[in-house]
Design an enzyme around this catalytic site. Sequence first.
Site, mmCIF file in Angstrom:
data_model
loop_
_atom_site.group_PDB
_atom_site.id
_atom_site.type_symbol
_atom_site.label_atom_id
_atom_site.label_comp_id
_atom_site.label_asym_id
_atom_site.label_seq_id
_atom_site.Cartn_x
_atom_site.Cartn_y
_atom_site.Cartn_z
ATOM 1 N N ILE A 1 0.857 -1.213 0.159
ATOM 2 C CA ILE A 1 0.038 -0.125 0.047
ATOM 3 C C ILE A 1 0.939 1.314 0.088
ATOM 4 C CG2 ILE A 1 -0.097 0.328 2.399
ATOM 5 C CD1 ILE A 1 -3.155 0.747 1.862
ATOM 6 N N ASP B 1 1.269 -0.770 9.512
ATOM 7 C CA ASP B 1 1.627 0.468 10.377
ATOM 8 C C ASP B 1 3.220 0.758 10.299
ATOM 9 O OD1 ASP B 1 0.762 1.459 13.841
ATOM 10 O OD2 ASP B 1 1.241 2.754 11.991
ATOM 11 N N SER C 1 -7.227 -5.210 10.623
ATOM 12 C CA SER C 1 -7.382 -6.147 11.723
ATOM 13 C C SER C 1 -7.120 -7.596 11.578
ATOM 14 C CB SER C 1 -8.721 -5.927 12.303
ATOM 15 O OG SER C 1 -8.708 -4.975 13.254
ATOM 16 N N GLY D 1 -4.247 -8.998 10.435
ATOM 17 C CA GLY D 1 -2.804 -9.405 10.874
ATOM 18 C C GLY D 1 -2.759 -9.659 12.105
HETATM 19 N N1 APR Z 1 0.647 -3.036 2.342
HETATM 20 C C1 APR Z 1 -0.662 -3.504 2.174
HETATM 21 N N2 APR Z 1 -1.104 -4.300 3.215
HETATM 22 C C2 APR Z 1 -0.068 -4.743 4.298
HETATM 23 C C3 APR Z 1 1.325 -4.401 4.142
HETATM 24 C C4 APR Z 1 1.775 -3.308 3.275
HETATM 25 N N3 APR Z 1 2.929 -2.959 3.095
HETATM 26 N N4 APR Z 1 1.797 -4.823 5.348
HETATM 27 C C5 APR Z 1 0.985 -5.758 5.934
HETATM 28 N N5 APR Z 1 -0.222 -5.576 5.261
HETATM 29 C C6 APR Z 1 -1.440 -6.397 5.740
HETATM 30 C C7 APR Z 1 -1.479 -7.534 6.449
HETATM 31 O O1 APR Z 1 -0.900 -8.613 5.509
HETATM 32 C C8 APR Z 1 -2.806 -7.748 6.930
HETATM 33 O O2 APR Z 1 -3.472 -8.274 5.672
HETATM 34 O O3 APR Z 1 -2.150 -5.535 6.463
HETATM 35 C C9 APR Z 1 -3.026 -6.417 7.056
HETATM 36 C C10 APR Z 1 -3.383 -5.817 8.401
HETATM 37 O O4 APR Z 1 -2.493 -6.360 9.096
HETATM 38 P P1 APR Z 1 -1.536 -5.799 10.514
HETATM 39 O O5 APR Z 1 -0.597 -4.672 9.705
HETATM 40 O O6 APR Z 1 -0.900 -6.458 11.227
HETATM 41 O O7 APR Z 1 -2.612 -4.865 11.116
HETATM 42 P P2 APR Z 1 -3.818 -5.070 12.127
HETATM 43 O O8 APR Z 1 -4.022 -6.655 12.176
HETATM 44 O O9 APR Z 1 -5.027 -4.361 11.971
HETATM 45 O O10 APR Z 1 -3.163 -4.933 13.580
HETATM 46 C C11 APR Z 1 -2.792 -3.686 13.771
HETATM 47 O O11 APR Z 1 -0.474 -4.044 14.354
HETATM 48 O O12 APR Z 1 1.383 -3.357 13.324
HETATM 49 C C12 APR Z 1 0.470 -3.317 14.398
HETATM 50 O O13 APR Z 1 0.735 -1.083 15.142
HETATM 51 C C13 APR Z 1 -0.307 -1.783 14.789
HETATM 52 O O14 APR Z 1 -0.732 -2.383 16.921
HETATM 53 C C14 APR Z 1 -1.144 -2.350 15.605
HETATM 54 C C15 APR Z 1 -1.571 -3.711 15.062
#
Ligand code: APR
Length: 181
Positions: free
Chosen positions: A15, A38, A121, A123
């Site tokens: 992204i 993030d 959410s 991941g």
């Molecule tokens: N581009 C697009 N999608 C991505 C990228 C990227 N560069 N990196 C990871 N993802 C995807 C993951 O594969 C997943 O499908 O983003 C989705 C959300 O995953 P996470 O980033 O782990 O976010 P989330 O599950 O919402 O958890 C949030 O994780 O990173 C920490 O600070 C954040 O505490 C918060 C928690």
Amino acid sequence: MSETTTRLRAVHGDITTLAVDAIVNAANSSLLGGGGVDGAIHRAAGPELIAVCRGLGGCESGEARITPGFRLPARFVIHAVGPIWRGGVHAEQELLASCYRRSLQLAFEYGLRSIAFPAISTGVYAFPRERAAPIAIGTVRSCCAGNPTLREVVFCCFSRDDFALYRSLLSAPGASSTLSS
Ligand code: APR
């Protein structure tokens, strides 16, 4: 009655590379960065992003905040705080839908024409992807009906599994992505 066409599409990739008006960050309530998307967004945006986020005072689950995109190709970052999956009996579904709704409301307020969402959410927060995707698509569809500005919503899928899931849901019969206001 003006015709508003909001195109919904899925892409497979990172992204932080998308040159859309806003990318949505799957943030945590501190808004001070983390891992996953993030971490990727903060690394790509540069140190100005964390400096601005420090001044926001956090964000509760289901809510969203907007900042500039700084060194990202996207003009803005919309930081949405998704729910942590705890079995589906703590309003996780409603909170996830709220992340998409509040992000779109900010996009409308700022007159944005394109926005990209990660799979919020699904991941670290462990929301099952096959439950999250229909919530994401359904919420975007209902919020975009009748909006005057948003031309494109991109579901940016980092994994192949997510990409296959979103593409099948978006191409399902009756899944017209053309909405008229
Ligand atoms: N581009 C697009 N999608 C991505 C990228 C990227 N560069 N990196 C990871 N993802 C995807 C993951 O594969 C997943 O499908 O983003 C989705 C959300 O995953 P996470 O980033 O782990 O976010 P989330 O599950 O919402 O958890 C949030 O994780 O990173 C920490 O600070 C954040 O505490 C918060 C928690």
